[in-house]
Design a protein around this motif. Structure first.
Motif, mmCIF file in Angstrom:
data_model
loop_
_atom_site.group_PDB
_atom_site.id
_atom_site.type_symbol
_atom_site.label_atom_id
_atom_site.label_comp_id
_atom_site.label_asym_id
_atom_site.label_seq_id
_atom_site.Cartn_x
_atom_site.Cartn_y
_atom_site.Cartn_z
ATOM 1 N N ASP A 10 0.838 -1.198 0.000
ATOM 2 C CA ASP A 10 0.000 0.000 0.000
ATOM 3 C C ASP A 10 0.875 1.250 0.000
ATOM 4 O O ASP A 10 1.555 1.533 0.978
ATOM 5 N N ARG A 11 0.828 1.988 -1.086
ATOM 6 C CA ARG A 11 1.560 3.249 -1.206
ATOM 7 C C ARG A 11 0.582 4.414 -1.417
ATOM 8 O O ARG A 11 0.921 5.407 -2.031
ATOM 9 N N SER A 12 -0.630 4.255 -0.860
ATOM 10 C CA SER A 12 -1.603 5.338 -0.900
ATOM 11 C C SER A 12 -1.483 6.176 0.373
ATOM 12 O O SER A 12 -0.843 5.756 1.336
ATOM 13 N N ASP A 13 -2.126 7.350 0.382
ATOM 14 C CA ASP A 13 -1.953 8.268 1.507
ATOM 15 C C ASP A 13 -2.989 8.094 2.611
ATOM 16 O O ASP A 13 -2.882 8.741 3.657
ATOM 17 N N ASP A 14 -4.005 7.228 2.410
ATOM 18 C CA ASP A 14 -5.032 7.048 3.435
ATOM 19 C C ASP A 14 -5.712 5.697 3.221
ATOM 20 O O ASP A 14 -6.088 5.376 2.096
ATOM 21 N N PRO A 18 -8.240 7.338 0.076
ATOM 22 C CA PRO A 18 -6.983 7.698 -0.599
ATOM 23 C C PRO A 18 -7.177 8.794 -1.640
ATOM 24 O O PRO A 18 -8.185 8.835 -2.350
ATOM 25 N N HIS A 19 -6.198 9.691 -1.709
ATOM 26 C CA HIS A 19 -6.198 10.772 -2.698
ATOM 27 C C HIS A 19 -5.030 10.643 -3.685
ATOM 28 O O HIS A 19 -5.117 11.131 -4.810
ATOM 29 N N ARG A 20 -3.962 10.017 -3.234
ATOM 30 C CA ARG A 20 -2.770 9.862 -4.066
ATOM 31 C C ARG A 20 -2.149 8.490 -3.807
ATOM 32 O O ARG A 20 -2.309 7.925 -2.733
ATOM 33 N N GLY A 21 -1.433 7.993 -4.807
ATOM 34 C CA GLY A 21 -0.683 6.758 -4.614
ATOM 35 C C GLY A 21 -1.323 5.558 -5.290
ATOM 36 O O GLY A 21 -2.171 5.685 -6.178
ATOM 37 N N ARG A 23 -2.004 0.909 -4.804
ATOM 38 C CA ARG A 23 -2.033 -0.305 -3.990
ATOM 39 C C ARG A 23 -1.937 -1.527 -4.901
ATOM 40 O O ARG A 23 -2.495 -1.538 -5.995
ATOM 41 N N TYR A 52 -4.574 6.154 -7.562
ATOM 42 C CA TYR A 52 -5.284 7.364 -7.151
ATOM 43 C C TYR A 52 -4.504 8.590 -7.603
ATOM 44 O O TYR A 52 -3.309 8.725 -7.300
ATOM 45 N N SER A 54 -4.638 12.808 -7.728
ATOM 46 C CA SER A 54 -5.228 14.098 -7.368
ATOM 47 C C SER A 54 -5.061 15.060 -8.534
ATOM 48 O O SER A 54 -3.940 15.333 -8.965
#
Length: 198
Positions: A10-14, A18-21, A23, A52, A54
């Protein structure tokens, strides 16, 4: 007897919104069935990826995409038990359809399940205020009785939804319609949950 191997990156931000990154996930389930008249080893494989993006620096507009694929090697229908086959349809799969309603069906309209799976989703997520947001989406998926789903197995759905930020994650309410409506499918489906659909 069954074993399970699971890998997630998981390299997403949430985790819930998630808004960026991106999985990645993969799962392998080697299984050996033993019965009076059947001895069947098979391997169930599933992989999923999501991305994801932005569109603006404040992450008020987000494009999200997901792809999921699976295959069962070494078994056939009906050798592979119904509970171990692939199914699609529902809030975390192909919206617009009831749970497990995408794919082959028996004569009484019961989902049969399959040996192969392909799903994809595309969402546009837009923040309206600090708490409220809206989403437009298109989902598609196919469950095949063979090693690969065919174009004739494909079902798609589209819809819109609202999001309300609870502080730890969004409350989600989606309404979707089936674009390939079959006998037994409802005109629309409503999905309510916590967190984004993927």
């Amino acid at each position: 007897m069954a074993l399970l191997g699971d890998f997630t990156l998981d390299r997403s931000d949430d985790p819930l919104d998630p808004h960026r990154g991106w999985r990645l996930g993969a799962r392998a389930e080697p299984t050996y069935l033993v019965g009076r008249s059947l001895s069947l080893p098979y391997l169930k494989l599933v992989a999923q990826g999501s991305y994801y993006l932005s569109v603006d620096k404040n992450a008020r507009t987000v494009l999200a995409a997901r792809v999921r694929a699976g295959e069962i090697l070494g078994g056939t229908i009906p050798e592979v038990p119904a509970s171990r086959r692939f199914y699609a349809g529902g809030g975390g799969s192909v919206r617009g359809y009831a749970y497990q309603a995408v794919g082959p069906r028996l004569s009484d309209n019961t989902p049969q399940g399959g040996l192969s799976l392909l799903e994809t989703s595309l969402e546009l997520r837009q923040k309206l205020t600090r708490r409220w947001g809206v989403v437009a989406f298109v989902d598609a998926g196919a469950v095949g009785a063979g090693r690969f789903p065919s174009g004739g197995d494909l079902s798609a759905g589209a819809g819109v939804g609202v999001r309300y930020d609870l502080g730890f994650g969004p409350f989600r309410a989606d309404v979707a319609v089936p674009l390939n409506k079959r006998t037994g499918d409802s005109a629309f489906q409503v999905y309510i949950s916590i967190g984004q659909s993927f």
